[in-house]
Design a protein around this motif. Structure first.
Motif, PDB file in Angstrom:
ATOM      1  N   PHE A 161      12.376 -14.703  -8.940  1.00 23.61           N
ATOM      2  CA  PHE A 161      13.471 -14.146  -9.736  1.00 23.61           C
ATOM      3  C   PHE A 161      14.070 -13.008  -8.912  1.00 23.61           C
ATOM      4  CE2 PHE A 161      10.771 -16.086 -12.877  1.00 23.61           C
ATOM      5  CZ  PHE A 161      11.652 -16.586 -13.833  1.00 23.61           C
ATOM      6  N   THR A 162      15.281 -13.213  -8.437  1.00 24.46           N
ATOM      7  CA  THR A 162      15.819 -12.227  -7.499  1.00 24.46           C
ATOM      8  C   THR A 162      16.063 -10.863  -8.159  1.00 24.46           C
ATOM      9  OG1 THR A 162      17.950 -13.260  -7.866  1.00 24.46           O
ATOM     10  CG2 THR A 162      16.823 -13.798  -5.819  1.00 24.46           C
ATOM     11  N   GLY A 163      16.363 -10.862  -9.444  1.00 22.37           N
ATOM     12  CA  GLY A 163      16.640  -9.576 -10.101  1.00 22.37           C
ATOM     13  C   GLY A 163      15.391  -8.735 -10.263  1.00 22.37           C
ATOM     14  N   MET A 221      17.755 -17.716  -9.105  1.00 26.07           N
ATOM     15  CA  MET A 221      17.143 -17.860 -10.435  1.00 26.07           C
ATOM     16  C   MET A 221      17.386 -16.589 -11.250  1.00 26.07           C
ATOM     17  SD  MET A 221      13.146 -18.547 -11.268  1.00 26.07           S
ATOM     18  CE  MET A 221      12.983 -20.270 -10.980  1.00 26.07           C
ATOM     19  N   SER A 222      17.710 -16.765 -12.528  1.00 28.43           N
ATOM     20  CA  SER A 222      17.970 -15.590 -13.357  1.00 28.43           C
ATOM     21  C   SER A 222      16.661 -15.033 -13.907  1.00 28.43           C
ATOM     22  CB  SER A 222      18.906 -16.011 -14.500  1.00 28.43           C
ATOM     23  OG  SER A 222      18.458 -15.508 -15.707  1.00 28.43           O
ATOM     24  N   SER A 223      16.671 -13.769 -14.253  1.00 27.87           N
ATOM     25  CA  SER A 223      15.442 -13.167 -14.771  1.00 27.87           C
ATOM     26  C   SER A 223      15.391 -13.240 -16.286  1.00 27.87           C
ATOM     27  CB  SER A 223      15.352 -11.714 -14.317  1.00 27.87           C
ATOM     28  OG  SER A 223      16.480 -11.028 -14.778  1.00 27.87           O
ATOM     29  N   LEU A 269       6.937  -3.974  -5.669  1.00 28.58           N
ATOM     30  CA  LEU A 269       7.850  -4.452  -4.641  1.00 28.58           C
ATOM     31  C   LEU A 269       7.289  -5.757  -4.085  1.00 28.58           C
ATOM     32  CD1 LEU A 269       9.671  -2.397  -1.966  1.00 28.58           C
ATOM     33  CD2 LEU A 269       8.370  -4.389  -1.239  1.00 28.58           C
ATOM     34  N   ALA A 270       8.187  -6.714  -3.825  1.00 25.62           N
ATOM     35  CA  ALA A 270       7.757  -7.973  -3.204  1.00 25.62           C
ATOM     36  C   ALA A 270       8.540  -8.190  -1.919  1.00 25.62           C
ATOM     37  CB  ALA A 270       7.989  -9.137  -4.164  1.00 25.62           C
ATOM     38  N   VAL A 280      17.181  -7.398  -1.604  1.00 28.12           N
ATOM     39  CA  VAL A 280      17.919  -8.237  -2.547  1.00 28.12           C
ATOM     40  C   VAL A 280      18.139  -7.493  -3.857  1.00 28.12           C
ATOM     41  CG1 VAL A 280      17.856 -10.450  -3.781  1.00 28.12           C
ATOM     42  CG2 VAL A 280      16.862 -10.274  -1.494  1.00 28.12           C
ATOM     43  N   SER A 281      17.135  -6.764  -4.296  1.00 33.77           N
ATOM     44  CA  SER A 281      17.201  -5.961  -5.521  1.00 33.77           C
ATOM     45  C   SER A 281      16.153  -4.862  -5.345  1.00 33.77           C
ATOM     46  CB  SER A 281      16.899  -6.839  -6.750  1.00 33.77           C
ATOM     47  OG  SER A 281      15.593  -7.344  -6.660  1.00 33.77           O
ATOM     48  N   PRO A 282      16.104  -3.865  -6.239  1.00 34.09           N
ATOM     49  CA  PRO A 282      15.164  -2.762  -6.006  1.00 34.09           C
ATOM     50  C   PRO A 282      13.725  -3.234  -5.781  1.00 34.09           C
ATOM     51  CG  PRO A 282      16.656  -2.202  -7.784  1.00 34.09           C
ATOM     52  CD  PRO A 282      16.959  -3.628  -7.414  1.00 34.09           C
ATOM     53  N   GLY A 283      13.331  -4.334  -6.417  1.00 32.50           N
ATOM     54  CA  GLY A 283      11.937  -4.758  -6.286  1.00 32.50           C
ATOM     55  C   GLY A 283      11.724  -5.926  -5.343  1.00 32.50           C
ATOM     56  N   LEU A 284      12.776  -6.346  -4.638  1.00 29.41           N
ATOM     57  CA  LEU A 284      12.622  -7.556  -3.811  1.00 29.41           C
ATOM     58  C   LEU A 284      13.312  -7.414  -2.456  1.00 29.41           C
ATOM     59  CD1 LEU A 284      11.630 -10.541  -3.717  1.00 29.41           C
ATOM     60  CD2 LEU A 284      13.921 -11.182  -4.508  1.00 29.41           C
TER      61      LEU A 284
END
Ligand SMILES: Cc1cc2nc3c(=O)[nH]c(=O)nc-3n(C[C@H](O)[C@H](O)[C@H](O)COP(=O)(O)OP(=O)(O)OC[C@H]3O[C@@H](n4cnc5c(N)ncnc54)[C@H](O)[C@@H]3O)c2cc1C
Length: 365
Positions: free
Chosen positions: A188-190, A1-3, A206-207, A332-336
C-alpha cells in the motif's frame, strides 16, 4: 494500491515515547541487508522479508565480485560520495570481522591528452592515483591513445561473501527478524503496509522496497530493465600476472569493456557495456547467449583472450532510471521508500542507501 481496502489495520510498531522504530525491508540483496545492518546499529527493530533463501543465490548481488570505483571525472559530488562508500566498506569489513574488500585498486583507461586534467581533479578530490607501468599489469586491452590510471581507493568487493557476512551478523542481533521464503505480494503506497503471499499484512514505521530488478513489480517507477552477459575465466596455466591486479575498465576497441581480477578463490570476470541491452523481463531462459559471447570475443578487452579457459557464462539484470540511466531512491510516502533502480554501481553504493534510510528513520522520529 489504495490504503482504503477492507484489510484489518495493523498498528505501527513504535511505542509512544520510544526512540526505536520498526523498519521493514523487502529483499535481502546488498541494499536490503546493509540497510537492515545500518538500522539495527542505530538501535531499531528490523524485519527483513526475502522471497527465497537468505541470502538468495538468484539476487543480482549474489556473484563472486563487484567493482568499487571512486573517481568520477567531471562529477566532484559523485566522487565525494564514492569516497564515502569506500570508507563505509572498510567499516563494514571491520564490523563483520571478515575480508570483504580486496583493495587492489581500479584502473581506468583515460585519453592521454586529458591526463594532466584528470590528475589535477584526482588531487582536488583526494583520490590517490598512479600510472602503473605495463610490466606491472597483466595484458589489458587499453584503447590506443589512452593511459591506465589506477585509483587506490577502489578494488573488488567479494559480493556473495558480503551477503553471507551481513546475514550472519544480523542473525545475532536482538530486535532483528530475518524471514526467508516470505514473498511480498503487494504494498500500500500510502501507508507502507506490506502484504505477503500468505495474506499476512505487516507495517513498520518505515518500509524500504529493495527487490532489485523485481522492485518494479511492487511499485510503479520509470525504470528500464537491462540484461548483461558476463564471462568467467580461469587463469592461463602458470600465469601469475593477475596476482594483485586491479579491476579495470574502459577496455577494448570501443573502450566499454571491463574485467574483474581473480583472487582469493574468485574467477576472472569479463564483460562490456556493448552487450548490455534493454529487455522486457528477467526471464532469459530462451535467449541465445552466443551472439553476445562472440561480440565479447572480438572486442579486445583482453588481447590474449584465447589463452584463458572459459569456466562459465552468466546473465544478470539491473534497472536504471529511464531518464538518467542512473540509480533511483524514492520516498513514495512518509512510511515508504523504494530503491526503484540501482544502476550499474548499485552494489558499491549500497552503504550510502543504507545510511540514507537510517537517517530517514531518525527524521521521522
Ligand atoms: C552485470 C552486472 C554487473 C554489475 N557490476 C557492478 C559493479 O561492478 N559494481 C557495482 O557497484 N554494482 C554493479 N552492478 C549492480 C549491482 O550488482 C546491483 O545494483 C546490486 O547488486 C543490486 O542489489 P539489490 O540488493 O538492490 O538487489 P538484488 O541483489 O537483486 O536483491 C533483491 C532481493 O529482493 C528479493 N525480492 C525480490 N522481490 C521480492 C518480493 N516480492 N518479496 C520478497 N523478496 C523479494 C530477491 O529475491 C533478492 O534477493 C552490476 C550489475 C550487473 C547486472
Amino acid at each position: 494500491m489504495s490504503s482504503t481496502t477492507g484489510l484489518a489495520p495493523t498498528a505501527p510498531a513504535r511505542a509512544a515515547g520510544s526512540a526505536a522504530a520498526h523498519v521493514v525491508v523487502v529483499g535481502a540483496g546488498v541494499t536490503g541487508l546493509l540497510t537492515a545492518v545500518a538500522c539495527a546499529r542505530a538501535g531499531h527493530r528490523v524485519t527483513v522479508l526475502e522471497r527465497g533463501p537468505l541470502p538468495n543465490p538468484d539476487a543480482t548481488s549474489h556473484d563472486q565480485h563487484r567493482a568499487i570505483r571512486t573517481l568520477l571525472p567531471g562529477d566532484p559530488g559523485g566522487t565525494a560520495r564514492r569516497l564515502d562508500a569506500h570508507r563505509h566498506w572498510q567499516d563494514l569489513e571491520a564490523l563483520f570481522g571478515t575480508p570483504l574488500y580486496r583493495r587492489v585498486g581500479t584502473l581506468t583507461a583515460h585519453p592521454e591528452g586529458r591526463l594532466d586534467e584528470l590528475l589535477a581533479e584526482a588531487d582536488r578530490a583526494g583520490v590517490p592515483v598512479d600510472l602503473p607501468a605495463e610490466r606491472e599489469l597483466p595484458p589489458l586491452g587499453l584503447p590506443p591513445g589512452t593511459v591506465g590510471v589506477r585509483e587506490r581507493t577502489g578494488g573488488v568487493l567479494l559480493a556473495d561473501r558480503v551477503l553471507h557476512a551481513a546475514a550472519r551478523w544480523l542473525a545475532t542481533r536482538p530486535g532483528v527478524v530475518l524471514r526467508p521464503h516470505s514473498t511480498v505480494r503487494s504494498v500500500f503506497t500510502g501507508s507502507g503496509r506490506i502484504v505477503l503471499d500468505t495474506g499476512e499484512v505487516l507495517r513498520g514505521d518505515l518500509a524500504l522496497l529493495a527487490g532489485g530488478p523485481w522492485t518494479r513489480r511492487l511499485a510503479d517507477s520509470p525504470v528500464t530493465l537491462h540484461r548483461q552477459t558476463m564471462l568467467y575465466l580461469g587463469r592461463p596455466a602458470g600465469d601469475d600476472r593477475w596476482d594483485g591486479a586491479p579491476a579495470a575498465g574502459g577496455l577494448g576497441r570501443e573502450g566499454r569493456g571491463w574485467v574483474l581480477p581473480p583472487g582469493v578463490g574468485t574467477l576472472l570476470k569479463l564483460s562490456s557495456d556493448t552487450v548490455c541491452r534493454p529487455v522486457a523481463d528477467t526471464d532469459s531462459s530462451g535467449e541465445d547467449q552466443r551472439p553476445y559471447l562472440e561480440r565479447l570475443a572480438v572486442e579486445g578487452v583482453l588481447p590474449d583472450l584465447d589463452r584463458y579457459p572459459v569456466v562459465g557464462v552468466r546473465v544478470c539484470h539491473y534497472t536504471a532510471d529511464a531518464a538518467t540511466g542512473g540509480p533511483l531512491l524514492t520516498r513514495v510516502s512518509p512510511g515508504l521508500w523504494t530503491r526503484a533502480a540501482c544502476g550499474g554501481s548499485g552494489f558499491s553504493t549500497a552503504p550510502l542507501v543504507a545510511e540514507r534510510i537510517a537517517e530517514a528513520v531518525k527524521e521521522a522520529a
